[in-house]
Structures are given as C-alpha cells and as structure tokens.
Write an enzyme that holds these catalytic residues in place. Structure first.
Site, PDB file in Angstrom:
ATOM      1  N   GLU A 103       0.808  -1.209  -0.143  1.00 25.22           N
ATOM      2  CA  GLU A 103       0.091  -0.120  -0.011  1.00 25.22           C
ATOM      3  C   GLU A 103       0.764   1.189   0.063  1.00 25.22           C
ATOM      4  OE1 GLU A 103      -2.351  -3.437   1.019  1.00 25.22           O
ATOM      5  OE2 GLU A 103      -0.647  -2.533   1.702  1.00 25.22           O
ATOM      6  N   HIS A 173     -11.293  -6.373   8.284  1.00 23.57           N
ATOM      7  CA  HIS A 173     -12.149  -6.063   7.035  1.00 23.57           C
ATOM      8  C   HIS A 173     -13.217  -5.309   7.322  1.00 23.57           C
ATOM      9  CE1 HIS A 173      -9.489  -9.495   5.738  1.00 23.57           C
ATOM     10  NE2 HIS A 173      -9.424  -8.822   4.747  1.00 23.57           N
TER      11      HIS A 173
END
Length: 368
Positions: A103, A173
């Site tokens: 990321e 998540h």
C-alpha cells in the site's frame, strides 16, 4: 510495470494539460460550480447497484481523459468487489494494471503520477489496509502543494477504498478510518450513500484539483440499487443533501449508515416525531451551513456513524454545531456510533449503530 508506466507518462507530460493549474485547496468554488453544471449527463437512466456505478464512473474517467490511470492490487481482473471489471480489456494494461501488495508503494506511485500531470486513481483493496500508506498520504500527498508555495501539486490523486461493515468482516475487514484523514489539511474525504451518489461523486473527486480519499461502503456494493444516469455527470463536493425534511430533530450521517438512519426516521414518524435527515457526502471540507440551518430549525441534533465514538468525525460535527447553534440547541447533541473496541465478528450486532439504538436516541433527545 509501474515504473514503465511512470516513464511513459513522463515523456508525454510536455504535451498534456496540467491538473488544477494553480488552484489551491481554498480555490475550489469555481471548480464546484463547474461540477454542478455537469449534473445528469446525456442518456437515460438504468437501475444498477453501487459497484456497477463505480465501474461506470471509472470507465468514463478513463475514456474522457487519456491522462487517467487505474491501478492497485488485483484491479487488472476486476478487483475483489469487481469494481474494475472490464477496464483492462478496454483501456489496456498500460492504463489499468496490478501493483505489488504494498500500500505504501501504491500511494507513493500515485503521488508521483499525479505530480507529473496525470489523473492517478489508486485502489486500496480494503480501507483496513490503508495504514501502511498513511505516511505517504498524510506527509506527502496532503502537503505537496503547501510545501512548494503552490508551485507544484498532486491534485490529480484519488484514492478509492472499500470501508465499513460487511456483515462478516471482523476486525481486519470492517473498519471505518475516515476520521484519521479528516484531521489532515490538504486531503478531501468523500463517502457516497448510494449508486447514483457514488458515480457522480467519484467523477467529481477524480476531476477535483485536490487529493481525495474516496471511501466506498462495501456493505452496499450489491445491496444498494437505484436508477443511475448512464451518461457523464458529477455531483458537487462539500455540499450536503437534505434527503428528508423534518421539524423535530436533525439526523446526520454518511455512507451505509444513511439507510439505517432512514429506517429510524420511518419508525419515529409512527410516533409522531418529524426527523430531518442529512447526508453529509463530503466530510472534509464539510457543509456546515446546511447542517447549521437545519439545527437552527429543529433545535436538536443526532449524529451516527460506524466508526468508534471517541475521536470519530461525529465529535467534530457536534463541537462545531455547539459553537454555531449554542443558543438554539434545546438538547445535548446525541451520537450513536460504533463502540470503542476492535470491530468484532460474532458480536457485530452489538457493535453496530442499529435502527433501534438510533430510535431510542431520537426519542430521548426529542423528549429531553
């Protein structure tokens, strides 16, 4: 692949128009007017879900601007939620491509690409995994224009990421990290509530002359369906929408929480309570005037979001409205939010700000 693309766009830059010119974060009034003028583009409407609306927006962005690039983990085959389906086939692997599982690298590459005069549309696969890129976004993207005295910028940067509860995501998540980025001057934060909003707000974010963090409520990707204009249109950033008129209390939310708030409004109406419901849409810079006008009328305010209550963006709204509407408030500002715990799995129903929790808070505030 990423370095090859960067070299190619660098060679082309001399013939490409710049992004945003010298417009800074405070110079977006004209841009917002341009956005408003492009509502409801040509063509009819079609009932689609939210991930399809996002996909349409990305198709349009790539089709209308050859400087646009879409990249991230697994976007080449359509992504985990299929938001990028068909893009690589249509626009080629030089404009739609997978990145390494890094990321920080995705964000860093996106900043460089945008700084060279391009539209960088980067996807972070889940908002929970945006934190390795936090330094790039907070210390580089947000400050790029400011540290150069407006000599250069990365205004063509858009970071897309699915956020929030999904029903079975657990603590890795399901997080809602919007407040972290709302604290940072130089970044815009946008969260849509529905397919039509997602398409119009995403196109506006991609074309905005400032870096934008665009969080997509993953719970709604397939669940939310509505009529969406098939053509190119944009919705204005930093403009809240009053989606339900009322006189007894003002309710504020964003993203998937709007559907829960709307259900609570319906149940409150059965008890004779008239709720005014506002979708903030853009969290930074947020539309204080619309919220202030509503609270001045109702005298009461309730804010709801999935993120933990402590330090959540609801606290900023509450503080600002307390300052602006102190003499007109008839009850303390109420907040119905997530709990100050990691996002649970089996206990998710206890964690979430549900319709019944909101309804109880509405009644308590109205009867204060």
């Amino acid at each position: 692949m990423a370095m090859k693309v960067l070299r190619e766009v660098g060679r082309k830059r001399s013939g490409a128009a710049g992004i945003g010119g010298s417009r800074g974060f405070a110079d977006c009034a004209a841009a917002a007017m341009g956005v408003a003028e492009r509502r409801e583009g040509g063509g009819g409407t079609k009932a689609v879900n939210l991930f399809t609306a996002v996909n349409q927006a990305l198709h349009i962005a790539l089709d209308t601007d050859p400087r646009s690039y879409v990249f991230g983990e697994d976007v080449g085959f359509g992504g985990v939620f299929r938001c990028t389906t068909g893009l690589a086939d249509r626009f080629g692997k030089n404009r739609v491509f997978n990145t390494p599982l890094c990321e920080q690298g995705i964000a860093g590459f996106a900043i460089g690409l945008a700084a060279m005069g391009n539209r960088a549309i980067a996807e972070i696969q889940f908002a929970d995994y945006i934190f390795p890129a936090f330094d790039q976004l907070v210390n580089e993207a947000a400050k790029f224009r400011y540290r150069s005295g407006n000599e250069f910028n990365c205004g063509g940067l858009t970071i897309r990421s699915p956020y929030g509860a999904v029903g079975h995501g657990g603590h890795y998540h399901s997080q809602s990290p919007e407040a972290f980025f709302c604290h940072v001057p130089g970044l815009k934060v946008v969260i849509p509530r529905s397919p039509r909003e997602a398409k119009g707000l995403l196109l506006a974010s991609i074309r905005d002359p400032n870096p934008v963090i665009f969080f997509e409520p993953k719970w709604l990707y397939r669940l939310s369906v509505e009529e969406v204009p098939e053509g190119d249109y944009m919705l204005p950033l930093s403009q809240a929408e009053v989606i339900r008129k009322g006189s007894d209390i003002t309710l504020i939310g964003w993203g998937a929480q709007l559907a829960v708030l709307e259900q609570a409004c319906e149940d409150a109406a059965k008890d004779g309570i008239s709720c005014e419901l506002i979708d903030l849409r853009t969290l930074i810079p947020w539309d204080k005037e619309t919220v202030e006008a509503s609270v001045s009328k109702t005298g009461k305010l309730l804010i709801s979001h999935e993120a933990p209550i402590t330090g959540g963006f609801g606290a900023e709204i509450a503080a600002s409205i307390a300052e602006r509407c102190f003499l007109r408030l008839e009850a303390p500002v109420a907040r119905v939010c997530g709990l100050d715990t990691p996002f649970p799995l089996v206990y998710e129903p206890f964690y979430m700000p549900t319709k019944n929790k909101i309804l109880d808070a509405i009644k308590a505030t109205v009867n204060y």
